[in-house]
Scaffold this motif. Sequence first.
Motif, PDB file in Angstrom:
ATOM      1  N   GLN A  93       0.820  -1.210   0.000  1.00  0.00           N
ATOM      2  CA  GLN A  93       0.000   0.000   0.000  1.00  0.00           C
ATOM      3  C   GLN A  93       0.858   1.265   0.000  1.00  0.00           C
ATOM      4  O   GLN A  93       0.489   2.270  -0.603  1.00  0.00           O
ATOM      5  CB  GLN A  93      -0.953   0.002   1.178  1.00  0.00           C
ATOM      6  N   THR A 105       0.957   3.985  -3.090  1.00  0.00           N
ATOM      7  CA  THR A 105       0.737   5.402  -2.781  1.00  0.00           C
ATOM      8  C   THR A 105       1.890   6.241  -3.312  1.00  0.00           C
ATOM      9  O   THR A 105       1.668   7.317  -3.891  1.00  0.00           O
ATOM     10  CB  THR A 105       0.566   5.610  -1.264  1.00  0.00           C
ATOM     11  N   SER A 106       3.110   5.752  -3.177  1.00  0.00           N
ATOM     12  CA  SER A 106       4.275   6.466  -3.704  1.00  0.00           C
ATOM     13  C   SER A 106       4.204   6.577  -5.224  1.00  0.00           C
ATOM     14  O   SER A 106       4.485   7.635  -5.794  1.00  0.00           O
ATOM     15  CB  SER A 106       5.565   5.755  -3.308  1.00  0.00           C
TER      16      SER A 106
END
Length: 74
Positions: A14, A18-19
């Motif tokens: 996750q 997200t990065s």
Amino acid sequence: MPRSIFSFSSISKQFVVTSFLLLEEEGKLSLDDDVRKYIPELPDYGHTIGLRHLIHHICGLKDKLTLWEISGRT
């Protein structure tokens, strides 16, 4: 002492995604980029494997635990 053991990759996915999304928003990468742009030592399997494929687990690559099981390792 922890009572549960979590696979590092299960927890980190996750954050990696997200990065990716933040970098895409900044125009620094595209989810449609070929993963070999960032990991050039990955063999060419005859088709493009995009970052998006990795995120959605549709790239066709086996994870290392599956490969270990297939090879007879525990």
